[in-house]
Design a protein around this motif. Sequence first.
Motif, short mmCIF file in Angstrom:
data_model
loop_
_atom_site.label_atom_id
_atom_site.label_comp_id
_atom_site.label_asym_id
_atom_site.label_seq_id
_atom_site.Cartn_x
_atom_site.Cartn_y
_atom_site.Cartn_z
N PHE A 69 29.82 3.43 3.00
CA PHE A 69 28.45 3.60 2.78
C PHE A 69 27.63 2.46 3.00
N ALA A 70 28.40 1.23 2.66
CA ALA A 70 27.20 0.03 2.74
C ALA A 70 27.13 -0.19 4.31
N GLY A 71 28.21 -0.10 4.96
CA GLY A 71 27.95 -0.10 6.60
C GLY A 71 27.03 0.61 7.13
N ILE A 72 26.98 1.71 6.53
CA ILE A 72 25.96 2.87 7.13
C ILE A 72 24.43 2.51 6.84
N ALA A 73 24.40 2.16 5.56
CA ALA A 73 23.04 1.66 5.09
C ALA A 73 22.48 0.25 5.74
N LEU A 74 23.34 -0.56 6.10
CA LEU A 74 23.18 -1.90 6.84
C LEU A 74 22.66 -1.48 8.25
N GLY A 75 23.23 -0.47 8.94
CA GLY A 75 22.97 -0.05 10.24
C GLY A 75 21.57 0.59 10.18
N LEU A 76 21.37 1.34 9.37
CA LEU A 76 20.02 1.97 9.08
C LEU A 76 18.85 0.77 8.61
N ALA A 77 19.17 -0.25 7.88
CA ALA A 77 18.55 -1.23 7.45
C ALA A 77 17.72 -1.86 8.89
N MET A 78 18.75 -2.14 9.56
CA MET A 78 18.69 -3.00 10.89
C MET A 78 17.78 -1.94 11.91
N ALA A 79 17.99 -0.72 11.89
CA ALA A 79 17.37 0.37 12.55
C ALA A 79 15.94 0.58 12.24
N ALA A 80 15.42 -0.05 11.00
CA ALA A 80 14.24 0.27 10.38
C ALA A 80 13.29 -0.90 10.95
N LEU B 110 25.33 -10.99 6.64
CA LEU B 110 25.94 -11.66 5.39
C LEU B 110 27.22 -11.04 4.91
N PRO B 111 27.11 -9.65 4.47
CA PRO B 111 28.31 -9.13 3.74
C PRO B 111 29.72 -9.31 4.43
N GLY B 112 29.71 -9.18 5.83
CA GLY B 112 30.81 -9.33 6.52
C GLY B 112 31.23 -10.66 6.60
N LEU B 113 30.22 -11.69 6.83
CA LEU B 113 30.42 -13.11 6.66
C LEU B 113 31.03 -13.67 5.48
N GLY B 114 30.54 -13.22 4.45
CA GLY B 114 30.87 -13.52 3.06
C GLY B 114 32.45 -12.79 2.75
N PHE B 115 32.72 -11.69 3.15
CA PHE B 115 33.93 -11.18 3.21
C PHE B 115 35.09 -12.22 3.87
N LEU B 116 34.60 -12.46 4.98
CA LEU B 116 35.53 -13.45 5.69
C LEU B 116 35.46 -14.87 4.85
N ALA B 117 34.62 -15.48 4.65
CA ALA B 117 34.64 -16.38 3.86
C ALA B 117 35.51 -16.87 2.57
N LEU B 118 35.23 -15.65 1.71
CA LEU B 118 36.09 -15.40 0.63
C LEU B 118 37.44 -15.61 0.61
N ARG B 119 38.08 -14.70 2.03
CA ARG B 119 39.52 -14.58 2.36
C ARG B 119 39.73 -15.86 2.73
N ALA C 138 37.46 -4.41 6.99
CA ALA C 138 36.30 -4.90 6.39
C ALA C 138 35.40 -5.10 7.77
N PHE C 139 35.83 -5.74 8.67
CA PHE C 139 35.29 -5.87 10.09
C PHE C 139 34.57 -4.60 10.44
N VAL C 140 35.71 -3.36 10.40
CA VAL C 140 35.17 -2.28 10.91
C VAL C 140 34.05 -1.62 10.30
N TRP C 141 34.10 -1.77 8.94
CA TRP C 141 33.18 -1.10 8.07
C TRP C 141 31.80 -1.87 8.07
N LEU C 142 32.00 -3.27 8.11
CA LEU C 142 30.79 -4.19 7.65
C LEU C 142 30.21 -4.70 9.09
#
Length: 423
Positions: A165-176, A186-195, A220-224
């Motif tokens: 759901f977050a990935g879909i929403a992020l796509g729509l935000a950019m598309a707005a 940032l969410p994908g980069l944050g996931f990478l940094a924490l791991r 996570a790379f797929v979804w985010l």
Amino acid sequence: MSRAPEQTVDPIRWCAALAFTFWVAVLWNLAIPTAPYFDEVHYLPAARDLLVLGEFSNREHPLFGKEMIALGIEVFGDNPWGWRLMSSLAGALALFAVMRAVWFATLSRYATLTSGVLVATGFHLFVHARIAMLDIFMIAALAVAFWQLAAAMREPETGRRRLIFAGIALGLAMAAKWNALIIAALPGLGFLALRWFAGRRRLLLSRRGMPVPGITLLEAFVWLGLLPLAVYWLTFSPGYFFAVNPIAEGIVAHHRVMLDLQTQVLPPHNYQSTWPEWIANWRALWYLYEPVDGAQRGVMLIGNPLTMLLGLPALLWCAWQGIAARRPAHGALALLYAISLGFWIFAAKPVQFYHHYFLPGTMLLVALALALDDLRSAGWRRTAWIVPAASLVVFVYFYPILAAESLAGPMSFKAWAWLPSWK
């Protein structure tokens, strides 16, 4: 036997009630003015072109926001209600999503509901929920994304669907609007940094550790990463079928055209402003001030004079708490504010306006809610309740000039233009 700790009750019903009350307030007088005003004169023709796939107009912006406006026109008619109803729904959704994000991030009922009150009475959300512009759809999508991300971290057993759901929403935000581009990364980069800092040997395939146990970095790379880009591209689908100026040379070439249009040199505007003026709440932007629909009416965009200034020390507090006390919600808000504002500091857009502060301003108000929650926990309970109550009082005072209500006459603006720069 030791007593089990008390579990804080999720205030979801109060969140829904506050969002619904806000929506009702937005709906009142929504059809006034009956003629398009401010940037509606650009986006309404573009939405009508979408409905008939005539000429591809307003090519400098992505399509999702205009698709939502077109949906409102298709369902409710080409009239003020049809133009603005989808914006009102997006505004209510944004408010609800902000509160849900704060709840999952803090598990504080006070911070959750206070953030809702502050954002609802902060002027930006209210004004943009009543006009057919693109900003409200970007804010709503980003709020939903951060709601789902915070929930995925709090409840890892729901992590996969939350990240989708977050990935879909992020796509729509950019598309707005493109304002969301850096925040969406940032969410994908944050996931990478924490791991990465967790030092996992199987970095790509390990399911252990923050931010969402059970989800590998590869998934996570797929979804985010990939999913937002796919959703973003899908929103451009109508662009290939316009009768005039369709996307004929591919999506990459079309984005070159968009970038050229976004960075073109425009003549100065009376209400243009800069980021230091946004931070100081110094420069107002009048969306409307003229005799329309039988009365003198106006719509002024400025931040709530109380909370926009109180939010500045609150941001510093959140930054300090994020660094010194390692409180992730506080630190994340300070970082998101800095990055969303930094986008406009370095953006190659020569003419900027106060409505570009919508996203950073929303982060600021949530940071204020978290700082007030800390004051409340430290024993300053009266202050913690006075600030949101005072914010509501200020909102009520400014309401006539936010909602295009009937004014006494041409000089009525002086009651709200407290500074010369607000005129």
